[in-house]
Write an enzyme that holds these catalytic residues in place. Structure first.
Site, PDB file in Angstrom:
ATOM      1  N   GLU A 306       0.820  -1.212   0.000  1.00  0.00           N
ATOM      2  CA  GLU A 306       0.000   0.000   0.000  1.00  0.00           C
ATOM      3  C   GLU A 306       0.856   1.267   0.000  1.00  0.00           C
ATOM      4  O   GLU A 306       0.617   2.202   0.756  1.00  0.00           O
ATOM      5  CB  GLU A 306      -0.962  -0.009   1.201  1.00  0.00           C
ATOM      6  N   ASP A 380      -8.132  -9.305   4.036  1.00  0.00           N
ATOM      7  CA  ASP A 380      -7.895  -8.170   4.935  1.00  0.00           C
ATOM      8  C   ASP A 380      -8.959  -8.090   6.032  1.00  0.00           C
ATOM      9  O   ASP A 380      -9.820  -7.208   5.970  1.00  0.00           O
ATOM     10  CB  ASP A 380      -7.884  -6.870   4.104  1.00  0.00           C
ATOM     11  N   GLU A 408     -12.777  -2.565  11.796  1.00  0.00           N
ATOM     12  CA  GLU A 408     -12.763  -1.856  10.515  1.00  0.00           C
ATOM     13  C   GLU A 408     -13.837  -2.387   9.563  1.00  0.00           C
ATOM     14  O   GLU A 408     -14.487  -1.611   8.863  1.00  0.00           O
ATOM     15  CB  GLU A 408     -11.369  -1.993   9.882  1.00  0.00           C
TER      16      GLU A 408
HETATM   17  C1  GCV Z   1      -2.562   0.319   8.368  1.00  0.00           C
HETATM   18  C2  GCV Z   1      -6.090  -2.266   5.478  1.00  0.00           C
HETATM   19  C3  GCV Z   1      -6.522  -0.989   6.148  1.00  0.00           C
HETATM   20  C4  GCV Z   1      -5.370  -0.001   6.213  1.00  0.00           C
HETATM   21  C5  GCV Z   1      -4.208  -0.669   6.948  1.00  0.00           C
HETATM   22  C6  GCV Z   1      -3.819  -1.923   6.155  1.00  0.00           C
HETATM   23  C7  GCV Z   1      -2.694  -2.692   6.818  1.00  0.00           C
HETATM   24  O1  GCV Z   1      -5.856  -2.043   4.130  1.00  0.00           O
HETATM   25  O2  GCV Z   1      -7.617  -0.443   5.479  1.00  0.00           O
HETATM   26  O3  GCV Z   1      -5.803   1.144   6.890  1.00  0.00           O
HETATM   27  O4  GCV Z   1      -3.116   0.194   7.072  1.00  0.00           O
HETATM   28  O5  GCV Z   1      -4.946  -2.775   6.089  1.00  0.00           O
HETATM   29  O6  GCV Z   1      -2.998  -3.654   7.492  1.00  0.00           O
HETATM   30  O7  GCV Z   1      -1.549  -2.330   6.653  1.00  0.00           O
END
Ligand code: GCV
Length: 715
Positions: A306, A380, A408
């Site tokens: 990411e 995720d 989340e």
């Molecule tokens: C910390 C998901 C979440 C992100 C998070 C990522 C991760 O994509 O939406 O906010 O980033 O996981 O675990 O690194």
């Protein structure tokens, strides 16, 4: 008067400022009923508890606080073991080696953090010995004893011996230096960076107490999307203050490290792990950190994921990156937790396969102080995922689990969802990597591969909310995580019951009503969000509410349509050999469970298969009808939860009663929105009617598609 003094002395932050609001978590020592407290007092007439360390001091303080609150009573403090009615607490080194102590010592597992609690037969009331090999074991033993009292257990015939099955039991805070919390729904970060190191918020101590009480022994203070500033002297000094506060509670501090820190902070031209200047920079930086925090735990790293920098920026792999930091930490005893949550920037054929594809070839290439941190499922933290295929697939590397406590994808802090069942479902899943009973728990506790270092992480759901977690029931997820980290085989139902008793008291009718509700709550959320193996249907970016229509974003695998693949011909992601073949990442026994849609469990059906709308389900109904029934059933179950909770009005604190009542009303609205939005969206493709007997959605599809939510927390 004596009691008031004790409360003020021992729990300043706990008692004075936050009455009856959930602030005290499961450590709210409310008075027990009279006959029981009388009985307990006879077992705790005198207390022998030599204090040789800060850990001993806080353990003794906690015990006295608990006895005062639960029993309204303080035992006589003495140095002499007088037999009947004595509570004797310490290590083999700190206690006089009487036969009684030796007997308890004999039960003690050989482990630094182990404890034993033994009733030693006396005249009418026996003596009780709580013994640990170290002061940390004693601390855990004291918390276990307090838990027995809180839950009104019989303490006259105790023969407990416990050692954690996992060594590093860590919380991951996705807390930023500006105090926002990524995916945090409980207010701002607990860490008041601006006023640290000068101001030591009493809340830090209460945070440590809560963690120690459930066996958590590490905390990563900052977000994995890391700011390199965290590694500068100003912030290290602040982190050191937190480490000082947490240390007596057996909690080590770790930091998320930004891989490009040698460039960001050190002015180097690159952060290439094979560049000697980069290696030198990390080695000096680590030495500096240990000057601030002598027992620093180590680094957590998100790299090449990411948009985060990582070794692949320089043509190196994850092992090169992890080993770079491992070498710097090794002389100091630190570890690297290197995340396997990675995916490429190009459109993948199936994102579920990427972590395995990148990490499996690196098996055996990581240094012995590296542990690869793997999310519970391959996408995720979805409401339901199969276990991650890396578990069991890297026998020559050390692997650890990453769970998410912050909800989340499970309704933020407005939905009552007990996650103990989700965690347990993954831990109990059988990888079959070494034959039957090769559970994920056995990979994590090291017994499968004989891996020397074991660890587990939970993405924290804490914040500045008065009750710490936003939703009063979200406290149970923090609690359950700690308990399962200590023993991944523990039973999620027992843990939920323990939490209920410690939080709401021991009224049997309350437990009988709330326990089934908690145990069902995750399945309820799955039903109204992502039933039958659907996943990644949430709103764009903020991840709030339904968004099955999300399409055309910068990355295909950040959209919903990529995952559900709904069209006129059916719905679901084909991960069999005729599709992405992600199933081939599991061993044949696991594949066999999932590869035939006729026998694949309904829970995973659309995770692994793309099926026509009229597919004949095991229940005899069509796939479309089953999908609708799951959505409607989920929403109805929230109404059932409201009724169960409403009946508890006289049994719980009125502020918490009202808060949960209001939140359940919000949850009901959100569940209906999920239901209506998803059913209407998918109906465009199925072209089939909503089954008879189910009410019509409240609004047309466009209404849901056009809804916008501003300033959603967590981003
Ligand atoms: C910390 C998901 C979440 C992100 C998070 C990522 C991760 O994509 O939406 O906010 O980033 O996981 O675990 O690194």
């Amino acid at each position: 008067m004596k009691r008031i003094c004790l409360l003020l002395t021992f729990a300043l932050g706990m008692t004075a400022s936050y009455p009856q609001s959930g602030y005290r978590l499961w450590l709210d020592y409310k008075p027990l009923n009279e006959p029981l407290s009388d009985q307990y007092r006879t077992h705790i007439r005198t207390l022998v508890f030599p204090v040789n360390s800060e850990t001993d001091r806080v353990a003794k303080q906690e015990l006295l606080l608990a006895l005062d609150g639960l029993l309204g009573y303080q035992p006589e403090l003495t140095d002499r073991i007088e037999g009947s009615g004595a509570l004797v607490i310490g290590t083999p080194a700190s206690l006089p080696l009487l036969d009684d102590v030796r007997e308890a010592q004999g039960a003690l597992p050989k482990h630094d953090e182990a404890y034993a609690i033994r009733s030693i037969a006396g005249d009418n009331t026996p003596m009780t010995v709580i013994i640990g090999n170290t002061d940390r074991g004693v601390l855990y033993g004291v918390y276990a004893f307090i838990s027995l009292l809180q839950r009104s257990q019989d303490i006259s015939m105790l023969a407990l011996a416990e050692a954690p099955k996992v060594q590093l039991r860590v919380l991951n805070h996705w807390d930023n230096l500006d105090r926002t919390v990524e995916r945090g729904y409980a207010g701002f970060s607990l860490w008041d960076w601006h006023r640290l190191p000068g101001y030591r918020d009493p809340r830090y101590t209460d945070y440590a107490r809560a963690n120690a009480s459930i066996g958590i022994n590490g905390t990563v203070l900052n977000n994995v999307n890391a700011n390199a500033l965290m590694l500068t002297p100003a912030y290290l000094e602040k982190a050191a203050t937190l480490a000082d506060i947490f240390r007596p509670y057996g909690i080590k501090v770790y930091l998320s490290a930004r891989f490009s820190a040698p460039v960001d902070l050190g002015g180097l031209e690159d952060a290439d792990p094979l560049n000697p200047a980069v290696q030198q920079w990390w080695s000096e930086k680590v030495a500096e950190i240990y000057r601030y925090i002598p027992d620093f735990g180590g680094f957590l790293v998100k790299a090449n994921s990411e948009g985060q920098p990582g070794p692949q920026n320089y043509g190196r792999n994850h092992a090169d990156g992890a080993n770079l930091l491992a070498e710097a930490l090794k002389p100091h005893g630190g570890v690297v937790m290197w995340r396997a949550f990675v995916y490429e920037d190009t459109e993948p054929e199936d994102r579920a396969k990427q972590a395995y594809n990148e990490f499996k070839p690196l098996d055996g290439k990581f240094h012995d102080n590296v542990i690869v941190q793997v999310k519970n499922g391959p996408i995720d933290f979805q409401p339901r995922e199969p276990f991650h295929p890396l578990f069991g697939a890297m026998p020559h590397s050390q692997l650890m689990m990453e769970f998410q406590l912050t909800q989340e994808y499970l309704g933020f802090a407005t939905n009552l969802v007990y996650l103990g069942t989700l965690f347990s479902e993954t831990l109990r899943a059988d990888t079959y990597c070494y034959g039957a009973n090769s559970t994920v728990a056995r990979v994590i506790d090291g017994s499968m591969n004989k891996q020397p270092m074991t660890a587990i992480a939970g993405v924290a759901n804490t914040g500045t909310a008065t009750n710490w977690t936003g939703h009063p029931f979200a406290q149970s997820n923090w609690y359950a995580y700690g308990r399962l980290a200590w023993n991944p085989d523990a039973d999620a139902g027992t843990i939920a019951e323990d939490w209920l008793r410690r939080t709401f008291g021991n009224d049997g009718s309350l437990i009988d009503a709330l326990l089934p509700m908690m145990m069902r709550s995750r399945e309820t959320a799955v039903n109204y969000m992502t039933p039958l193996g659907l996943h990644h249907l949430m709103g764009w970016d903020h991840h709030y509410g339904p968004g099955p229509w999300i399409t055309d974003k910068m990355r295909a695998d950040w959209t919903s349509v990529y995952y559900h693949k709904a069209s006129k011909d059916g719905i679901g992601f084909d991960r069999t050999v005729s599709g992405s073949d992600a199933l081939s990442q599991y061993v044949p026994e696991v594949r066999a469970q999932f590869e035939d849609p006729q026998t694949c469990p309904d829970e995973y059906l659309l995770w692994f298969h793309h099926l026509p709308w009229d597919f004949n389900m095991k229940s005899g109904s069509t796939l479309w009808a089953a999908l609708c029934h799951h959505y409607y059933h989920g929403a109805e179950e929230v109404a059932d939860m409201q009724a169960v909770w409403a009946a508890q009005q006289d049994k719980v604190d009125h502020i918490i009663f009202q808060e949960v009542t209001d939140l359940l009303a919000i949850q009901r609205e959100e569940a209906r929105r999920w239901r209506d939005a998803c059913v209407l969206y998918f109906q465009q493709f199925s072209d089939m009617p909503i089954p008879d007997g189910l009410e019509s959605p409240e609004h047309p599809l466009e209404y849901y598609e056009q809804q916008q939510f501003h300033f959603v927390p967590g981003i």
